[in-house]
Design a protein around this motif. Structure first.
Motif, short mmCIF file in Angstrom:
data_model
loop_
_atom_site.label_atom_id
_atom_site.label_comp_id
_atom_site.label_asym_id
_atom_site.label_seq_id
_atom_site.Cartn_x
_atom_site.Cartn_y
_atom_site.Cartn_z
N LEU A 54 54.83 53.19 67.97
CA LEU A 54 55.99 53.45 68.79
C LEU A 54 56.08 52.45 69.94
N ALA A 55 57.23 52.43 70.59
CA ALA A 55 57.45 51.54 71.72
C ALA A 55 56.51 51.89 72.88
N ALA A 56 56.23 50.91 73.70
CA ALA A 56 55.31 51.11 74.82
C ALA A 56 55.82 52.19 75.77
N SER A 57 57.14 52.25 75.98
CA SER A 57 57.68 53.26 76.90
C SER A 57 57.42 54.67 76.41
N THR A 58 57.46 54.88 75.10
CA THR A 58 57.16 56.19 74.54
C THR A 58 55.69 56.55 74.77
N GLU A 59 54.82 55.59 74.54
CA GLU A 59 53.39 55.85 74.74
C GLU A 59 53.10 56.14 76.21
N LEU A 60 53.74 55.42 77.13
CA LEU A 60 53.51 55.65 78.55
C LEU A 60 53.99 57.04 78.97
N ALA A 61 55.12 57.48 78.41
CA ALA A 61 55.61 58.82 78.73
C ALA A 61 54.63 59.88 78.28
N PHE A 62 54.06 59.71 77.09
CA PHE A 62 53.06 60.67 76.61
C PHE A 62 51.83 60.67 77.50
N GLU A 63 51.36 59.50 77.87
CA GLU A 63 50.16 59.42 78.70
C GLU A 63 50.40 60.03 80.08
N ASP A 64 51.61 59.88 80.62
CA ASP A 64 51.90 60.39 81.96
C ASP A 64 52.05 61.90 81.98
N ALA A 65 52.40 62.49 80.85
CA ALA A 65 52.70 63.93 80.82
C ALA A 65 51.42 64.76 80.78
N GLU A 66 51.40 65.80 81.61
CA GLU A 66 50.30 66.76 81.55
C GLU A 66 50.48 67.77 80.44
N SER A 67 51.73 67.98 79.98
CA SER A 67 52.01 68.93 78.91
C SER A 67 53.14 68.39 78.04
N VAL A 68 53.25 68.96 76.83
CA VAL A 68 54.25 68.51 75.87
C VAL A 68 54.96 69.75 75.32
N VAL A 69 56.29 69.70 75.31
CA VAL A 69 57.12 70.81 74.86
C VAL A 69 57.89 70.37 73.62
N PHE A 70 57.94 71.25 72.63
CA PHE A 70 58.63 70.99 71.37
C PHE A 70 59.66 72.08 71.12
N GLU A 71 60.50 71.88 70.09
CA GLU A 71 61.39 72.97 69.68
C GLU A 71 60.55 74.18 69.25
N LEU A 72 59.56 73.94 68.42
CA LEU A 72 58.60 74.96 68.02
C LEU A 72 57.23 74.59 68.56
N SER A 73 56.44 75.56 68.93
CA SER A 73 55.08 75.28 69.36
C SER A 73 54.30 74.68 68.20
N PRO A 74 53.30 73.83 68.47
CA PRO A 74 52.49 73.29 67.39
C PRO A 74 51.85 74.37 66.53
N ARG A 75 51.52 75.50 67.11
CA ARG A 75 50.92 76.59 66.32
C ARG A 75 51.89 77.05 65.24
N GLU A 76 53.16 77.29 65.61
CA GLU A 76 54.14 77.70 64.61
C GLU A 76 54.52 76.55 63.69
N MET A 77 54.61 75.35 64.26
CA MET A 77 55.00 74.17 63.49
C MET A 77 54.08 73.97 62.29
N ASN A 78 52.79 74.26 62.48
CA ASN A 78 51.79 74.01 61.44
C ASN A 78 51.36 75.27 60.71
N ASP A 79 52.04 76.38 60.95
CA ASP A 79 51.67 77.65 60.33
C ASP A 79 52.34 77.79 58.96
N PRO A 80 51.58 77.88 57.87
CA PRO A 80 52.18 78.06 56.55
C PRO A 80 53.07 79.30 56.46
N ALA A 81 52.84 80.26 57.33
CA ALA A 81 53.64 81.48 57.30
C ALA A 81 55.10 81.22 57.63
N LEU A 82 55.39 80.10 58.31
CA LEU A 82 56.78 79.80 58.68
C LEU A 82 57.62 79.56 57.43
N GLY A 83 57.09 78.80 56.48
CA GLY A 83 57.80 78.60 55.23
C GLY A 83 57.98 79.89 54.45
#
Length: 294
Positions: A54-83
């Motif tokens: 990815l572009a350097a600006s994207t990597e810098l934003a990730f490094e600067d962030a203390e937390s990351v928010v998604f549409e779905l939490s990673p727990r639900e995102m990766n849960d086979p039960a969702l399908g």
């Protein structure tokens, strides 16, 4: 604008083509107040290896962030039960088969598609049209080499976990499923008909959107996606885009309004949610925050 195009947008998945030397220019904005920063990053859920690094600006934003928010939490995102939940919601309860709700012409197109892709028709018969429409779209995109494991949201979910960053979701899997399951039958049927008619054009459509995304052309993407959907399917647009943006806005504002705290956050959501007058970028600017494209 045909609903097959909308099916691609609902999946928020656009990428194709060969690996390129230059990383894509991200759809990335920095939203700030006196204390905190929210980075807004437009995501696509299926990508190819050539879209990384990815572009350097994207990597810098990730490094600067203390937390990351998604549409779905990673727990639900990766849960086979969702399908499994989606399949259960899509299963017909009216005693009819899918074939019983379709015209002979549309059924014939589905038969031809199933033979070409090796998907048994009997596997589709118990389900509502919205689920079959998304299934056809997903199979077609994966046939183009698009991989959900490489999607931007899964990429950063994995990295956030490895880095020990806090994560959360803006909505639940059940809420996302309800977006599709709540579509009126007429719109579901039209969506499936259009997907089957336009399956041959899907590669062209995806390549076009992917080129706009790699160039970071927010204005053209807005015109090709949100604006066209607003003009031709305003109720659908409001349901899947505008209303969700308005529901997420207070959550993002609370992250910025924590007085005296220095806790930056990276927000990774579908790219369409950032664009246009009712996109998150404009909504945050209208709320009085400083907004800068990175």
């Amino acid at each position: 604008m045909r609903l097959a195009w909308i099916a691609c947008l609902l999946l928020l998945t656009v990428t194709a083509g060969c690996a390129r030397a230059e990383p894509p220019r991200p759809l990335l904005w920095k939203v700030s107040d006196a204390d905190n920063t929210v980075y807004l990053l437009g995501s696509f859920h299926l990508l190819r290896p050539g879209d990384y690094p990815l572009a350097a600006s994207t990597e810098l934003a990730f490094e600067d962030a203390e937390s990351v928010v998604f549409e779905l939490s990673p727990r639900e995102m990766n849960d086979p039960a969702l399908g499994q939940m989606m399949g259960a919601a899509a299963r017909r309860d009216d005693g009819k088969r899918l074939q019983d709700t379709m015209s002979p012409e549309t059924w014939a197109r589905l038969e031809a598609w199933s033979a070409r892709r090796g998907v048994p028709l009997e596997n589709l018969q118990p389900f509502e049209a919205w689920f079959v429409s998304l299934t056809v779209s997903l199979v077609e995109m994966q046939a183009l080499g698009l991989d959900p494991k490489l999607g931007l949201d899964r990429h950063f979910a994995q990295r956030a976990t490895e880095a020990g960053k806090a994560t959360e979701g803006l909505e639940t899997g059940a809420q996302q499923i309800a977006l599709f399951d709540g579509l009126e039958p007429r719109l579901q049927q039209q969506s499936l008909e259009d997907v089957l008619l336009d399956a041959a054009k899907m590669e062209e459509n995806i390549n076009h959107l992917h080129d706009l995304w790699r160039r970071g052309d927010a204005e053209a993407m807005e015109a090709e996606t949100n604006q066209r959907m607003r003009d031709e399917y305003p109720e659908l647009y409001a349901r899947i885009n505008r209303d969700r943006n308005l529901a997420w806005l207070p959550v993002l504002r609370r992250r910025l309004d924590r007085g005296g705290e220095d806790e930056d956050v990276l927000v990774v959501v579908g790219a369409l949610h950032l664009l246009g007058d009712d996109g998150l970028v404009s909504l945050m600017r209208e709320a009085g925050y400083s907004v800068e494209r990175l």
